[in-house]
Design a protein around this motif. Structure first.
Motif, mmCIF file in Angstrom:
data_model
loop_
_atom_site.group_PDB
_atom_site.id
_atom_site.type_symbol
_atom_site.label_atom_id
_atom_site.label_comp_id
_atom_site.label_asym_id
_atom_site.label_seq_id
_atom_site.Cartn_x
_atom_site.Cartn_y
_atom_site.Cartn_z
ATOM 1 N N GLN A 54 0.931 -1.373 0.038
ATOM 2 C CA GLN A 54 -0.171 0.148 -0.010
ATOM 3 C C GLN A 54 0.903 1.293 -0.068
ATOM 4 O OE1 GLN A 54 -3.124 0.004 2.864
ATOM 5 N NE2 GLN A 54 -3.987 -2.133 2.159
ATOM 6 N N ARG A 55 1.090 1.973 1.027
ATOM 7 C CA ARG A 55 1.629 3.292 1.218
ATOM 8 C C ARG A 55 2.828 3.244 2.085
ATOM 9 N NH1 ARG A 55 -0.781 7.354 5.006
ATOM 10 N NH2 ARG A 55 -1.427 6.057 6.579
ATOM 11 N N VAL A 56 3.187 2.065 2.336
ATOM 12 C CA VAL A 56 4.306 2.086 3.406
ATOM 13 C C VAL A 56 5.602 1.299 2.863
ATOM 14 C CG1 VAL A 56 5.007 1.355 5.759
ATOM 15 C CG2 VAL A 56 2.766 2.143 5.269
ATOM 16 N N VAL A 57 6.750 2.078 3.106
ATOM 17 C CA VAL A 57 8.168 1.258 2.702
ATOM 18 C C VAL A 57 9.123 1.365 3.675
ATOM 19 C CG1 VAL A 57 7.819 1.759 0.173
ATOM 20 C CG2 VAL A 57 9.022 3.333 1.491
ATOM 21 N N VAL A 58 10.178 0.575 3.788
ATOM 22 C CA VAL A 58 11.293 0.434 4.732
ATOM 23 C C VAL A 58 12.392 1.103 3.797
ATOM 24 C CG1 VAL A 58 12.850 -0.743 6.093
ATOM 25 C CG2 VAL A 58 10.263 -1.158 6.065
ATOM 26 N N VAL A 59 12.974 2.139 4.333
ATOM 27 C CA VAL A 59 14.274 2.963 3.676
ATOM 28 C C VAL A 59 15.371 2.515 4.475
ATOM 29 C CG1 VAL A 59 12.876 4.545 2.614
ATOM 30 C CG2 VAL A 59 13.814 5.112 4.845
ATOM 31 N N GLU A 60 16.493 2.250 3.709
ATOM 32 C CA GLU A 60 17.794 2.320 4.293
ATOM 33 C C GLU A 60 18.635 3.671 4.097
ATOM 34 O OE1 GLU A 60 20.629 -1.404 4.377
ATOM 35 O OE2 GLU A 60 20.658 -0.408 2.525
ATOM 36 N N LYS A 61 19.198 3.855 4.990
ATOM 37 C CA LYS A 61 20.298 4.992 5.140
ATOM 38 C C LYS A 61 21.436 4.570 4.669
ATOM 39 C CE LYS A 61 17.366 8.271 6.656
ATOM 40 N NZ LYS A 61 17.007 9.312 5.359
ATOM 41 N N PRO A 62 22.444 5.214 4.128
ATOM 42 C CA PRO A 62 23.813 4.857 4.010
ATOM 43 C C PRO A 62 24.483 5.181 5.609
ATOM 44 C CG PRO A 62 23.361 6.606 2.328
ATOM 45 C CD PRO A 62 21.996 6.140 3.242
ATOM 46 N N GLU A 63 25.376 4.494 5.919
ATOM 47 C CA GLU A 63 26.041 4.619 7.055
ATOM 48 C C GLU A 63 26.450 6.065 7.514
ATOM 49 O OE1 GLU A 63 27.166 2.345 10.695
ATOM 50 O OE2 GLU A 63 26.782 1.264 8.715
ATOM 51 N N ASP A 64 27.032 6.877 6.361
ATOM 52 C CA ASP A 64 27.519 8.015 6.615
ATOM 53 C C ASP A 64 26.311 9.026 6.793
ATOM 54 O OD1 ASP A 64 26.764 7.560 3.856
ATOM 55 O OD2 ASP A 64 28.199 9.405 3.485
ATOM 56 N N LEU A 65 25.439 8.895 6.370
ATOM 57 C CA LEU A 65 24.194 9.571 6.784
ATOM 58 C C LEU A 65 23.259 9.382 7.806
ATOM 59 C CD1 LEU A 65 23.163 10.345 3.012
ATOM 60 C CD2 LEU A 65 24.335 11.898 4.361
ATOM 61 N N ALA A 66 23.404 8.262 8.474
ATOM 62 C CA ALA A 66 22.581 7.674 9.361
ATOM 63 C C ALA A 66 23.212 7.753 10.723
ATOM 64 C CB ALA A 66 22.544 6.089 9.010
ATOM 65 N N ASP A 67 24.258 8.623 10.921
ATOM 66 C CA ASP A 67 25.082 8.844 12.152
ATOM 67 C C ASP A 67 24.012 9.393 13.469
ATOM 68 O OD1 ASP A 67 27.262 7.655 11.126
ATOM 69 O OD2 ASP A 67 28.292 9.622 10.954
ATOM 70 N N GLU A 68 23.448 10.471 13.054
ATOM 71 C CA GLU A 68 22.359 10.831 14.136
ATOM 72 C C GLU A 68 21.223 10.122 14.649
ATOM 73 O OE1 GLU A 68 22.704 13.872 15.737
ATOM 74 O OE2 GLU A 68 24.420 14.277 14.680
ATOM 75 N N ALA A 69 20.975 9.456 13.571
ATOM 76 C CA ALA A 69 19.833 8.531 14.029
ATOM 77 C C ALA A 69 20.185 7.085 14.641
ATOM 78 C CB ALA A 69 18.745 8.172 12.655
#
Length: 111
Positions: free
Chosen positions: A89-104
């Protein structure tokens, strides 16, 4: 995308992840009554509070990788994430590259 914007998005995603962890805890208490629980979109938009319904098993699968976030399909930011898998439907799982995911990642309560 500027470094400051990427950091802000990461902080926002981390905050939404913490909210969802609490919602998961509440959902576990009601799992006998309902097979789905409400979560919030984990996109980087600080004003977003869109609900997303998942089973607890789906949420646990998302949480199995600290770089995965559940978002509404319309909220995907292809410049900083890729769709890892589709929940329909309207939901997906996204993956952040490690270098952009540091804060999260730093805000991940399971890490």
């Amino acid at each position: 995308m500027s470094e400051g914007r990427a950091e802000r998005l990461g902080r926002n995603e981390g905050l939404f992840r913490q909210v969802n962890e609490r919602l998961r805890e509440l959902g576990e208490g009601f799992s006998v009554v309902a097979d789905r629980a409400d979560f919030v979109c984990e996109c980087g938009d600080e004003s977003c509070a869109e609900p997303i319904q998942l089973t607890l098993e789906e949420y646990e699968r998302v949480r199995s990788d600290s770089r995965w976030f559940v978002v509404l399909r319309a909220h995907v930011k292809p410049e900083v994430e890729r769709i890892a898998w589709d929940l329909g439907q309207r939901v997906v799982v996204v993956e952040k590259p490690e270098d952009l995911a540091d804060e999260a990642l730093a805000a991940d309560p399971r890490r």
